[in-house]
Design a protein around this motif. Structure first.
Motif: not given
Length: 474
Positions: A206-209, A240-242, A413-418, A422-423
């Protein structure tokens, strides 16, 4: 010490651009370098050679089943039965240390508690924890989430990369330098490193992003302090949300995804890579970095991003998502290489082991539906379900595929992360941070139970050649 963020990032940008220029300059091809770049003997081997020498390509048998390379007590991935020497399709099952993944996920959800930490404890120890043991384990993970100031000073500024997976691998290798006894191989040290990786890797990803976002904006990344009372899933969303700007439902769904990705047998490419390195008795950081490098490959962990791109393409070109005839017609064009990326693949369909069903996809469908409805994404979710329903028959009709085809976890997976915000750059890294628990379990099993370096053979098909002095060569 004060930092000028723009100067720091511009310095790295200038360094990277000079590397690119130097590399391109070295690639200027002239007569003397033509064979260097185009003379590599890369002609495909004749298929008959593999049969002649009884070579199992990709360590797979002719019927598609995997070559058995070892024993494991960690998990079982079941998708077929072998009856009278034939592979007979069966409903998919995944068990971790003997426990069904369905039971592990469903019980945690029914009790409204996070389950990834319980799964990690189970994978590492072989047993489900008592309430007191789970509390103590979570407290240890919380303590391990802290990253020292010296480490933060070097990471992520010293690991700039276009790929967060590449950044993750380098970040793991960097942790080697902050371990007082990094090459020690003892059960106690291995458990400590494993817990530190399970705790730190989600935060590091998360920090890398966040560092990439800050770099684009010419500022230093803001690094929130880890909250000791947060679960692993919550700590990812916090970065991710700060802050704590996420719902309980979102964190619980991310927790489900982490449980489903935590472990999937010793034969998958990244876990096998981890076991291969571990069998040489190398340090844990090297083994885990190798597993990350393997998972980065588009043939392994990178498929979920392809699924998201395919879904976007389908939504764009199919006017009525509820019209199965129109949807089937466009899926047919994809299979005929006339649409999307020209690969002829419906991404998210089919699996190397599962035949009739993938239990992970089943659980994804179950737990994602409710949140999709709450977020107003029910139509998009229903479209994915229609793709899942139509694709197997179309693949049989258009491509002539005879083996059973089911949806795999990547379809959802991708739909759920989106849906969780999650980028896309973190899709595969989220897979990696979840799989850390499984990699650690397999590493320790290889170290302490197998006691033999993995060293398969390759059949040489090389001809002898007479050596010529350099002045006689063409």
């Amino acid at each position: 010490m004060a930092y000028d963020a723009k100067k720091i990032y511009y310095r790295f940008d200038d360094y990277l651009s000079r590397l690119v220029l130097d590399y391109e300059a070295s690639r200027q091809i002239d007569e003397d370098s033509e064979r260097l770049y185009h003379g590599f003997p890369n002609a495909p081997y004749d298929e008959s050679l593999f049969e002649q020498h009884n070579v199992k390509r990709g360590l797979r048998n002719a019927d598609g089943s995997g070559v058995v390379a070892g024993l494991t007590r960690i998990s079982d991935v079941h998708g077929y039965n072998r009856i009278d020497g034939r592979v007979v399709p069966d409903e998919g099952r995944l068990s971790l240390r003997g426990y069904s993944i369905d039971d592990l996920v469903n019980h945690a959800q029914a009790e409204d508690r996070f389950g990834y930490e319980e799964v990690a404890y189970l994978l590492l120890t072989g047993s489900l924890p008592s309430k007191e043991e789970l509390t103590g384990f979570c407290e240890r993970l919380s303590a391990f989430r802290h990253l020292s100031g010296d480490y933060i000073h070097e990471f992520p500024l010293t690991t700039p990369s276009k790929s967060i997976m590449n950044t993750l691998a380098r970040a793991v290798l960097l942790l080697y330098r902050f371990d007082a006894e990094p090459d020690e191989i003892s059960p106690e040290h291995e458990i400590d490193v494993a817990m530190s990786m399970i705790a730190r890797l989600p935060r590091i990803a998360a920090l890398a992003h966040m560092a990439r976002v800050a770099q684009r904006e010419g500022r230093m990344p803001q690094i929130p302090q880890p909250s000791p009372d947060l679960s692993t899933a919550e700590s990812v969303l916090q970065v991710l949300r700060g802050g704590n700007d996420f719902t309980h439902d979102e964190a619980m769904l991310l927790d489900v995804m982490m449980m489903l990705h935590a472990e999937h047998g010793g034969g998958n490419n990244s876990t096998f890579a981890c076991r291969v390195l571990s069998s040489s008795a190398t340090d844990p950081y090297s083994a885990y970095a190798a597993a990350i490098g393997s998972l980065k490959g588009p043939r392994h962990g990178g498929a979920n991003a392809k699924v998201v791109a395919m879904h976007e393409d389908i939504r764009k070109h199919v006017s009525n998502w509820e019209d199965e005839d129109e949807l089937a017609a466009y899926l047919t064009r994809i299979l005929k290489r006339e649409a999307f990326d020209g690969s002829g693949l419906i991404y998210g369909m089919g699996h190397a082991v599962y035949t009739l069903s993938d239990p992970r996809a089943e659980l994804c469908r179950t737990y994602a539906r409710s949140l999709a409805q709450k977020k107003g994404l029910g139509d998009e979710f229903a479209l994915i379900e229609r793709i899942e329903g139509l694709a197997p028959q179309l693949m049989r009709d258009v491509c002539g595929i005879t083996k059973p085809i089911c949806a795999n976890i990547d379809l959802y997976t991708g739909f759920i992360y989106s849906m969780l915000g999650i980028p896309e750059t973190l899709f595969t890294p989220m897979f990696a941070v979840s799989r850390m628990a499984g990699w650690a379990a397999h590493r320790m099993e290889e170290l302490f139970c197998a006691h033999r370096i993995i060293r398969p053979g390759y059949q040489s098909v090389l001809d002898d050649v007479t050596y010529l002095p350099i002045n006689e060569r063409q």
